[in-house]
Motif scaffolding. Structure first.
Motif, PDB file in Angstrom:
ATOM      1  N   ASP A 142       0.827  -1.068   0.295  1.00  0.00           N
ATOM      2  CA  ASP A 142       0.081  -0.104  -0.171  1.00  0.00           C
ATOM      3  C   ASP A 142       0.726   1.276  -0.050  1.00  0.00           C
ATOM      4  N   VAL A 143       0.773   2.113  -1.105  1.00  0.00           N
ATOM      5  CA  VAL A 143       1.916   2.965  -1.303  1.00  0.00           C
ATOM      6  C   VAL A 143       1.249   4.410  -0.544  1.00  0.00           C
ATOM      7  N   SER A 144       0.194   4.157  -0.039  1.00  0.00           N
ATOM      8  CA  SER A 144      -0.294   5.285   0.799  1.00  0.00           C
ATOM      9  C   SER A 144       0.272   5.354   2.261  1.00  0.00           C
ATOM     10  N   ASP A 145       0.931   4.249   2.486  1.00  0.00           N
ATOM     11  CA  ASP A 145       1.531   4.276   3.896  1.00  0.00           C
ATOM     12  C   ASP A 145       2.893   5.022   3.765  1.00  0.00           C
ATOM     13  N   GLU A 146       2.776   6.011   4.769  1.00  0.00           N
ATOM     14  CA  GLU A 146       3.737   6.930   4.634  1.00  0.00           C
ATOM     15  C   GLU A 146       5.077   6.573   5.009  1.00  0.00           C
ATOM     16  N   ARG A 147       5.193   5.289   5.736  1.00  0.00           N
ATOM     17  CA  ARG A 147       6.696   4.674   5.985  1.00  0.00           C
ATOM     18  C   ARG A 147       7.170   4.130   4.810  1.00  0.00           C
ATOM     19  N   LEU A 148       6.521   3.959   3.711  1.00  0.00           N
ATOM     20  CA  LEU A 148       7.231   3.544   2.503  1.00  0.00           C
ATOM     21  C   LEU A 148       7.761   4.652   1.543  1.00  0.00           C
ATOM     22  N   ARG A 149       7.496   5.929   2.049  1.00  0.00           N
ATOM     23  CA  ARG A 149       8.246   7.081   1.356  1.00  0.00           C
ATOM     24  C   ARG A 149       9.537   6.943   1.295  1.00  0.00           C
ATOM     25  N   SER A 150       9.995   6.593   2.208  1.00  0.00           N
ATOM     26  CA  SER A 150      11.528   6.502   2.223  1.00  0.00           C
ATOM     27  C   SER A 150      12.215   5.422   3.121  1.00  0.00           C
ATOM     28  N   LEU A 201       5.627   7.678  -6.217  1.00  0.00           N
ATOM     29  CA  LEU A 201       4.960   7.473  -4.976  1.00  0.00           C
ATOM     30  C   LEU A 201       5.608   6.848  -3.952  1.00  0.00           C
ATOM     31  N   ALA A 202       6.518   6.029  -4.154  1.00  0.00           N
ATOM     32  CA  ALA A 202       7.431   5.460  -2.982  1.00  0.00           C
ATOM     33  C   ALA A 202       9.040   4.969  -3.142  1.00  0.00           C
ATOM     34  N   ALA A 203       9.809   5.170  -2.476  1.00  0.00           N
ATOM     35  CA  ALA A 203      11.105   4.909  -2.718  1.00  0.00           C
ATOM     36  C   ALA A 203      11.818   4.372  -1.277  1.00  0.00           C
ATOM     37  N   SER A 204      12.915   3.723  -1.553  1.00  0.00           N
ATOM     38  CA  SER A 204      13.621   3.299  -0.279  1.00  0.00           C
ATOM     39  C   SER A 204      14.513   4.556  -0.415  1.00  0.00           C
ATOM     40  N   ALA A 205      15.045   4.799   0.903  1.00  0.00           N
ATOM     41  CA  ALA A 205      15.972   5.869   1.328  1.00  0.00           C
ATOM     42  C   ALA A 205      17.033   6.204   0.495  1.00  0.00           C
ATOM     43  N   ASN A 206      17.705   5.133  -0.104  1.00  0.00           N
ATOM     44  CA  ASN A 206      19.078   5.063  -0.967  1.00  0.00           C
ATOM     45  C   ASN A 206      18.611   5.267  -2.423  1.00  0.00           C
ATOM     46  N   ALA A 207      17.356   5.268  -2.783  1.00  0.00           N
ATOM     47  CA  ALA A 207      17.023   5.434  -4.179  1.00  0.00           C
ATOM     48  C   ALA A 207      17.215   6.916  -4.529  1.00  0.00           C
ATOM     49  N   PRO A 208      17.558   7.045  -5.888  1.00  0.00           N
ATOM     50  CA  PRO A 208      17.857   8.387  -6.476  1.00  0.00           C
ATOM     51  C   PRO A 208      16.370   9.194  -6.488  1.00  0.00           C
TER      52      PRO A 208
END
Lengths: 450, 274
Positions: free
Chosen positions: A54-62, A80-87
């Motif tokens: 669920d990409v609406s989950d804020e925790r998935l943003r970084s 919509l979402a990305a890991s912290a190390n993604a550009p």
């Protein structure tokens, strides 16, 4: 000397190493390709997992994933979402499939997958270097034992080759221990398919050699012995003839020389027989070479005197006469010296010089007979010890021998384990015959043959 | 890392092993083993290996200093010098080997022949050993990548030494006539290879002008393939050699092939040699 054991062991270990290591390299390459496909499949599984989140989950943003993985979820050009190390930009072009990308100072393997249900793009990236190291470490786990195994295989190959060649070594030692004159068949108990034929052939050869030698010996001895009587009769008749015909005629002198040569030849043939291995075994004992040399010179002195030749014996007796004692057969040694001295006298001109010298050098007694005659050409030196070899008249000053004297010298030297050399003498011209007797060798030879 | 280490070490070991196998086969065929000299006990091999390792160690420890010399082309110049000296002694060896009737009596040239072989082997070990020492130095500083490089080095060395041993047995296993011909051919190819490498290094150092590429056989046999590596070590194969390299290679080849030993190899062994 080449060793069969070394050849077999090194060639087998080399072949094993070569094939195993080439196989290891091939295995490494194919395993790495398999590992690559496995990692790609894992990325695909991860992409499926991420697309269902669920990409609406804020925790998935970084989300913090770790150093080796990164992901992005895009929809209509919006992240919509990305890991912290993604550009912050798309890490893969918007097209399904695998590719490579560079970001965060590393090279990454990337995957793009379009989720048709949720109409969004999922990008997964995995760091190439870590993925490679992980794959390589796994693959090398199988190569390590192969490397450690080679020394062990080498030792085992050496042991098995040694074991396999043991009968051959045994046969070799049996042959080595066999005395020179022992012509009895080999008793080789360790029967092997490959060696039985060799042993049978050697035994057959030895038997044939034995009978041939017996025939040769009995022929030489019988012929020489039987010829002695008519020669003696001839000499008596010649002596009687001198009272009725003129002994100073050429025909008479040539007849006398011919009979003398024939007698000499027969004596030499008998000497060759007497210096056989059997005679050596029966009669060998400690012998003083200086005594033998003095006796021989005294016996042949009239010959030297006739040609007005100077003869000298050199032997350092300060350390005692016994330093020239060797283990040998007196009659054979006497023949050796007589032949060398007769040769020296024969090929040395009138008023010439002959020196017999004895020298003790560590475990060797070195006997040399030197003269100041014409000398022997370098090319001829190798063949003068062959039976019935006679040099050209120019070198011998027209003197002819029967060609057996030096053959007997070498034969006697061989029986005593001695080395005969011919070289230039100490004088301006002339020849030196050097015989090196090894005290130990002669003793061993004698004992071995006992 | 593993594969890179295999390729580097294999290339270096193979070149040195080829030269050593070749000389040992020559010693065997020219009956030098039976001579009562240093050759008989193969002391020259041990001495050249020891001196080669010592020189390689000195060389690898002064890499940066040598590299900075000659306007930062010191390495190229040094390597070109090593190659040209090797080339010179290979040619000298071929010309020192006696003609025809003297083939079984080389005692008067033993010292010179031994020196030639010793120097070439020593320089081969210096050249290849220094590069392997650089790799070993790399392993010690690599940390995590160390074991794969180590395994790769061992595999490369194993393959190289095995090929060297098998090549020696192959050369000595042939009939005398054929083995001498093969040895001479390999000697000529090695000399040509050294001459071509000298030119390449001098090109890289800008001491010689670049000449156009003679041909491109990269499509037929890639230099980076295992077969290409083997061909490089054995006959100095290059996919895109320059005209000058081809010229130097041919010159080295021809000089050795014109030597007395080569004429002997191509004549009948028992007919003219004895």
């Amino acid at each position: 000397m080449r060793s069969i054991r070394v050849f077999l062991a090194t060639s087998i270990v080399s072949l094993l190493t070569l094939f195993n290591f080439v196989a290891a390299v091939q295995g490494y390459q194919s395993s790495m390709r398999e590992a690559d496909a496995l990692f790609d499949n894992q990325m695909l599984d991860l992409a499926l997992l991420v697309s269902n989140l669920d990409v609406s989950d804020e925790r998935l943003r970084s989300l913090q994933l770790g150093d080796d993985l990164a992901f992005q979820v895009w929809q209509n050009d919006k992240l919509l979402a990305a890991s912290a190390n993604a550009p912050s930009v798309a890490l893969h072009e918007f097209a399904d499939g695998y590719d490579y990308a560079n970001f965060n100072s590393y090279r990454w393997r990337t995957l793009a997958r379009f989720d048709q249900v949720h109409e969004k793009w999922v990008f997964i990236a995995e760091r190439m270097d870590l993925r490679f190291v992980l794959a390589e470490n796994v693959v090398l786990q199988s190569v390590g034992p192969l490397l450690l195994g080679i020394p062990l295989v080498g030792l085992l190959v050496w042991a098995f080759v040694s074991r396999g060649l043991a009968p051959l070594r045994k046969l070799s030692s049996v042959l080595k221990a066999k005395p020179a004159n022992d012509l009895t068949p080999i008793d080789f108990g360790d029967s092997r398919l490959e060696l039985d034929q060799v042993v049978a052939s050697i035994n057959g050869f030895v038997a044939r050699l034995g009978s041939a030698m017996d025939r040769e010996k009995s022929f030489s001895a019988d012929a020489a012995h039987e010829l002695r009587t008519p020669i003696s009769a001839l000499k008596i008749q010649l002596h009687n003839l001198a009272s009725t015909v003129d002994a100073e005629t050429d025909a008479y002198r040539e007849l006398q020389q011919g009979i003398d040569r024939m007698q000499h030849l027969i004596e030499q043939l008998l000497a060759l027989y007497r210096s056989s291995a059997e005679q050596f075994n029966a009669k060998a004992r400690p012998v003083n070479l200086l005594d033998i040399a003095q006796d021989a010179v005294a016996r042949l002195y009239p010959e030297f005197e006739r040609k007005n030749q100077q003869i000298a014996i050199e032997g350092d007796e300060q350390l005692g006469r016994e330093i020239f004692t060797i283990y040998g057969e007196p009659f054979a040694l006497e023949t050796l010296l007589t032949n060398l001295l007769t040769n020296a006298s024969r090929y040395t001109p009138l008023n010439g010089q002959i020196v017999v010298s004895l020298l003790r050098h560590s475990d060797k007694v070195i006997l040399s007979v030197e003269d100041d005659g014409e000398g022997i050409a370098l090319d001829d030196r190798a063949r003068i010890f062959d039976r019935f070899t006679r040099l050209s008249g120019a070198q011998t000053g027209g003197v002819s021998g029967c060609g057996l004297g030096l053959a007997i010298v070498r034969h006697v030297a061989d029986l005593h384990g001695a080395l005969v050399k011919v070289t230039s003498s100490r004088f301006d011209t002339g020849t030196a015959f050097i015989v090196e007797f090894t005290i130990e060798g002669a003793v061993n030879n004698g004992k071995k043959d006992e | 890392m593993f594969l890179n280490a295999v390729v580097i070490v294999l290339q270096e070991i193979l070149e040195a092993a080829l030269i050593l196998s070749l000389f040992l086969a020559f010693v065997r065929y020219l009956n030098l083993e039976n001579n009562d000299s240093v050759l008989r006990r193969r002391i020259w091999v041990t001495l050249s290996i020891i001196f080669g390792i010592l020189l390689a160690w000195t060389y690898s420890h002064n890499f940066s200093r040598i590299s900075d010399s000659f306007d930062y082309v010191g390495l190229e110049i040094t390597n070109a010098s090593i190659h040209s000296i090797s080339c010179f002694f290979l040619v000298l060896f071929a010309w020192l080997l006696p003609p025809q009737q003297l083939i079984f009596d080389v005692s008067h040239r033993l010292l010179a022949l031994t020196l030639c072989m010793g120097i070439v082997v020593m320089l081969a070990i210096l050249r290849e050993g220094s590069e392997i020492m650089q790799l070993v130095g790399g392993i010690l500083n690599q940390g995590q990548a160390g074991p794969p490089i180590f395994y790769g080095g061992v595999v490369g060395a194993g393959i190289g030494v095995s090929i060297g041993v098998l090549l020696y047995y192959a050369l000595t296993g042939l009939s005398k006539e054929r083995s001498l011909r093969t040895c001479v051919l390999l000697l000529a190819l090695t000399t040509g290879n050294m001459a071509a490498q000298t030119i390449l290094l001098l090109n890289q150092a800008d001491w010689l002008p670049f000449t156009p590429t003679a041909w491109d056989t990269g499509g037929l046999l890639s230099e980076s393939s295992v077969l290409g590596q083997l061909a490089y070590a054995l006959i100095g194969y290059e996919a895109t050699p320059s005209i000058m390299q081809v010229g130097a290679y041919t010159l080295g080849l021809v000089i050795v092939l014109l030597s007395p030993i080569s004429r002997l190899a191509w004549s009948t062994w028992h007919g003219k040699a004895s």
